[in-house]
Design an enzyme around this catalytic site. Structure first.
Site, PDB file in Angstrom:
ATOM      1  N   ASP A   1       0.865  -1.168   0.000  1.00 33.62           N
ATOM      2  CA  ASP A   1       0.000   0.000   0.000  1.00 33.62           C
ATOM      3  C   ASP A   1       0.914   1.234   0.000  1.00 33.62           C
ATOM      4  O   ASP A   1       2.109   1.128   0.281  1.00 33.62           O
ATOM      5  CB  ASP A   1      -0.868  -0.048   1.256  1.00 33.62           C
TER       6      ASP A   1
ATOM      7  N   ASP B   1      -0.289   4.986   1.052  1.00 31.59           N
ATOM      8  CA  ASP B   1      -0.590   5.897   2.161  1.00 31.59           C
ATOM      9  C   ASP B   1      -0.489   5.182   3.501  1.00 31.59           C
ATOM     10  O   ASP B   1      -1.078   4.117   3.683  1.00 31.59           O
ATOM     11  CB  ASP B   1      -1.987   6.489   1.989  1.00 31.59           C
TER      12      ASP B   1
END
Length: 215
Positions: free
Chosen positions: A12, A14
């Protein structure tokens, strides 16, 4: 044999590759930071549908000029250990990809800075240099994240046992559970409960110990 691909790490972006949530920073630039952040938090905890939450937050950005991307980029920081992890895994023959509920306008630049092999993110609609409050194309949902992990593994002739997935939010869970090594990184409770491995300090390089032990 130097060019042989030995593994795949999919992360991922963020709150994993970077310390911030880009959508929240965009919200702050639009003067609605708290409103956007509250929706983000609910989505990451799995309390509300991610796609609906994304469209709702993006709609609040309607009217922002694209110059906002430069302002946001200046406020983004790689998570400690991120660059060393990527470099050292590449030395070991890994391919590295990111799947992000964030935006190509930011993620592509970050990916270039650290030499990522794959990038999948959302794209914001722009007309005459202004954000319309809409997303263009397919939304990166939890299923899209998992499917990209599987696709990139297959492209490189890797079995699932040679894959690693890492993230912090509920929308990362399917890829974390599908990967050979799934790591919850400073994650929401629902992710920590279901991931096989977890890192609970802000140091991405801690993943190397897990990867070397298990692969």
């Amino acid at each position: 044999m130097k060019n042989k691909v030995t593994g795949l790490l999919v992360m991922d972006v963020d709150s994993t590759l970077i310390q911030e949530e880009v959508i929240d920073l965009l919200g702050e630039e639009a003067g609605i930071g708290e409103q956007v952040a509250q929706i983000t938090e609910k989505a990451m905890r799995g309390e509300i549908d991610f796609e609906g939450a994304l469209r709702e937050r993006v709609s609040l950005l309607n009217g922002l000029p694209t110059t906002v991307f430069d302002k946001v980029l200046a406020r983004v920081h790689f998570t400690p250990g991120a660059e060393k992890l990527i470099h050292d895994l590449k030395e070991k023959g890994f391919k590295i990809g990111v799947v992000s509920g964030g935006f190509h306008e930011i993620v592509d630049i970050l990916a270039e800075q650290v030499g990522l092999d794959y990038v999948q993110a959302n794209r914001l609609e722009v007309e005459n240099g202004i954000l319309t409050g809409q997303v263009v194309g397919e939304i990166v949902t939890k299923d899209v994240k998992k499917n990209n992990l599987l696709k990139w593994a297959k492209e490189n002739g890797l079995g699932i046992e040679n894959t690693v997935a890492m993230g912090d939010g509920a929308n990362d869970l399917p890829m974390i559970e599908a990967a050979g090594v799934g790591i919850a990184f400073n994650a929401k409770p629902i992710v920590r409960e279901q991931a096989s491995y977890q890192i609970n300090e802000p140091d991405l390089y801690k993943a190397m110990d897990i990867i070397e032990d298990k692969m």
